[in-house]
Design a protein around this motif. Structure first.
Motif, PDB file in Angstrom:
ATOM      1  N   MET A 250      41.730  26.827  -2.112  1.00  0.00           N
ATOM      2  CA  MET A 250      41.274  25.468  -1.819  1.00  0.00           C
ATOM      3  C   MET A 250      42.434  24.620  -1.270  1.00  0.00           C
ATOM      4  SD  MET A 250      39.684  22.649  -4.444  1.00  0.00           S
ATOM      5  CE  MET A 250      41.226  22.506  -5.331  1.00  0.00           C
ATOM      6  N   ILE A 251      43.592  24.731  -1.907  1.00  0.00           N
ATOM      7  CA  ILE A 251      44.763  23.984  -1.444  1.00  0.00           C
ATOM      8  C   ILE A 251      45.179  24.489  -0.065  1.00  0.00           C
ATOM      9  CG2 ILE A 251      47.192  23.466  -1.890  1.00  0.00           C
ATOM     10  CD1 ILE A 251      46.477  23.626  -4.930  1.00  0.00           C
ATOM     11  N   ARG A 252      45.126  25.793   0.124  1.00  0.00           N
ATOM     12  CA  ARG A 252      45.501  26.393   1.409  1.00  0.00           C
ATOM     13  C   ARG A 252      44.651  25.826   2.548  1.00  0.00           C
ATOM     14  NH1 ARG A 252      48.117  31.253   3.357  1.00  0.00           N
ATOM     15  NH2 ARG A 252      47.877  31.107   5.586  1.00  0.00           N
ATOM     16  N   ARG A 253      43.340  25.658   2.295  1.00  0.00           N
ATOM     17  CA  ARG A 253      42.470  25.085   3.325  1.00  0.00           C
ATOM     18  C   ARG A 253      42.947  23.694   3.741  1.00  0.00           C
ATOM     19  NH1 ARG A 253      37.678  25.608   0.266  1.00  0.00           N
ATOM     20  NH2 ARG A 253      37.921  27.741  -0.376  1.00  0.00           N
ATOM     21  N   GLN A 254      43.391  22.905   2.765  1.00  0.00           N
ATOM     22  CA  GLN A 254      43.890  21.561   3.077  1.00  0.00           C
ATOM     23  C   GLN A 254      45.240  21.626   3.786  1.00  0.00           C
ATOM     24  OE1 GLN A 254      42.112  18.730   2.856  1.00  0.00           O
ATOM     25  NE2 GLN A 254      40.538  20.232   2.365  1.00  0.00           N
ATOM     26  N   VAL A 255      46.082  22.539   3.355  1.00  0.00           N
ATOM     27  CA  VAL A 255      47.391  22.709   4.000  1.00  0.00           C
ATOM     28  C   VAL A 255      47.199  23.071   5.470  1.00  0.00           C
ATOM     29  CG1 VAL A 255      49.409  24.241   4.092  1.00  0.00           C
ATOM     30  CG2 VAL A 255      48.696  23.251   1.909  1.00  0.00           C
ATOM     31  N   ASP A 256      46.210  23.891   5.757  1.00  0.00           N
ATOM     32  CA  ASP A 256      45.960  24.298   7.146  1.00  0.00           C
ATOM     33  C   ASP A 256      45.648  23.106   8.044  1.00  0.00           C
ATOM     34  OD1 ASP A 256      46.458  26.937   6.525  1.00  0.00           O
ATOM     35  OD2 ASP A 256      44.334  27.479   6.369  1.00  0.00           O
ATOM     36  N   THR A 257      45.205  21.990   7.472  1.00  0.00           N
ATOM     37  CA  THR A 257      44.914  20.797   8.273  1.00  0.00           C
ATOM     38  C   THR A 257      46.184  20.048   8.664  1.00  0.00           C
ATOM     39  OG1 THR A 257      44.662  19.260   6.399  1.00  0.00           O
ATOM     40  CG2 THR A 257      42.698  20.512   7.075  1.00  0.00           C
ATOM     41  N   LEU A 258      47.328  20.433   8.104  1.00  0.00           N
ATOM     42  CA  LEU A 258      48.580  19.744   8.431  1.00  0.00           C
ATOM     43  C   LEU A 258      49.023  20.021   9.852  1.00  0.00           C
ATOM     44  CD1 LEU A 258      50.634  20.253   5.145  1.00  0.00           C
ATOM     45  CD2 LEU A 258      49.379  18.211   5.875  1.00  0.00           C
ATOM     46  N   GLY A 259      48.474  21.062  10.473  1.00  0.00           N
ATOM     47  CA  GLY A 259      48.775  21.333  11.858  1.00  0.00           C
ATOM     48  C   GLY A 259      49.777  22.443  12.050  1.00  0.00           C
ATOM     49  N   PRO A 260      50.219  22.606  13.291  1.00  0.00           N
ATOM     50  CA  PRO A 260      51.093  23.721  13.646  1.00  0.00           C
ATOM     51  C   PRO A 260      52.496  23.627  13.047  1.00  0.00           C
ATOM     52  CG  PRO A 260      50.803  22.249  15.508  1.00  0.00           C
ATOM     53  CD  PRO A 260      49.870  21.780  14.424  1.00  0.00           C
ATOM     54  N   GLU A 261      52.846  22.466  12.499  1.00  0.00           N
ATOM     55  CA  GLU A 261      54.181  22.342  11.901  1.00  0.00           C
ATOM     56  C   GLU A 261      54.352  23.289  10.719  1.00  0.00           C
ATOM     57  OE1 GLU A 261      52.114  19.410  11.792  1.00  0.00           O
ATOM     58  OE2 GLU A 261      52.648  18.968  13.844  1.00  0.00           O
ATOM     59  N   ALA A 262      53.244  23.636  10.076  1.00  0.00           N
ATOM     60  CA  ALA A 262      53.292  24.518   8.908  1.00  0.00           C
ATOM     61  C   ALA A 262      53.268  25.962   9.390  1.00  0.00           C
ATOM     62  CB  ALA A 262      52.117  24.233   7.981  1.00  0.00           C
ATOM     63  N   ALA A 263      54.432  26.544   9.564  1.00  0.00           N
ATOM     64  CA  ALA A 263      54.527  27.873  10.152  1.00  0.00           C
ATOM     65  C   ALA A 263      54.096  28.980   9.198  1.00  0.00           C
ATOM     66  CB  ALA A 263      55.951  28.126  10.635  1.00  0.00           C
ATOM     67  N   GLU A 264      54.463  28.881   7.930  1.00  0.00           N
ATOM     68  CA  GLU A 264      54.169  29.942   6.975  1.00  0.00           C
ATOM     69  C   GLU A 264      53.731  29.327   5.651  1.00  0.00           C
ATOM     70  OE1 GLU A 264      56.242  34.001   5.249  1.00  0.00           O
ATOM     71  OE2 GLU A 264      57.524  32.443   6.077  1.00  0.00           O
ATOM     72  N   VAL A 265      52.605  29.809   5.129  1.00  0.00           N
ATOM     73  CA  VAL A 265      52.112  29.335   3.841  1.00  0.00           C
ATOM     74  C   VAL A 265      52.114  30.515   2.877  1.00  0.00           C
ATOM     75  CG1 VAL A 265      50.239  28.229   2.578  1.00  0.00           C
ATOM     76  CG2 VAL A 265      50.667  27.606   4.968  1.00  0.00           C
TER      77      VAL A 265
END
Length: 125
Positions: free
Chosen positions: A17-32
């Motif tokens: 669930m948190i990962r889905r929200q993190v994915d909305t942060l955009g391309p700046e988030a290279a690796e989760v």
């Protein structure tokens, strides 16, 4: 710029669930990355830099307070933005979490708007 984000929660469903929200942060988030415990998360910090940490407090074994206390002494985590995501978050924790370098607290369950607000408070957005 966020290169590495680490999600720490003992619930696989919550991490997703948190990962889905993190994915909305955009391309700046290279690796989760994710970890199911404080112990597993510490191993991540020993092997790589983490720019943003999203961690639960109520976990079996090493709880979030113990995990954050250890991180506060680690040079590898000095620049990590720390956010607590917890179903039992309360105002009584505010000073202790502040002392441990936590920039925002997000209560579970949360809406996308609350997630965005917490990221703004933490200085991510």
């Amino acid at each position: 710029m966020l290169n590495t984000i680490l999600i720490v929660d003992d619930s696989r469903l919550t991490r997703k669930m948190i990962r889905r929200q993190v994915d909305t942060l955009g391309p700046e988030a290279a690796e989760v990355l994710d970890a199911e415990s404080g112990e597993a998360a510490l191993r991540v910090f020993e092997s790589q830099r983490v720019d943003l940490l999203l961690t639960d407090i109520n976990m079996p074994g090493m709880d979030g307070f113990e995990f954050l206390t250890i991180l506060s002494r680690m040079a590898e985590a000095a620049d990590t933005i720390k956010v607590v995501v917890s179903s039992i978050a309360n105002d009584a924790w505010a000073q202790r979490l502040d002392e441990l370098g936590v920039k925002a607290v997000l209560a579970k369950p949360f809406t996308p708007e609350q997630f965005t607000q917490a990221m703004r408070q933490a200085g991510v957005l």
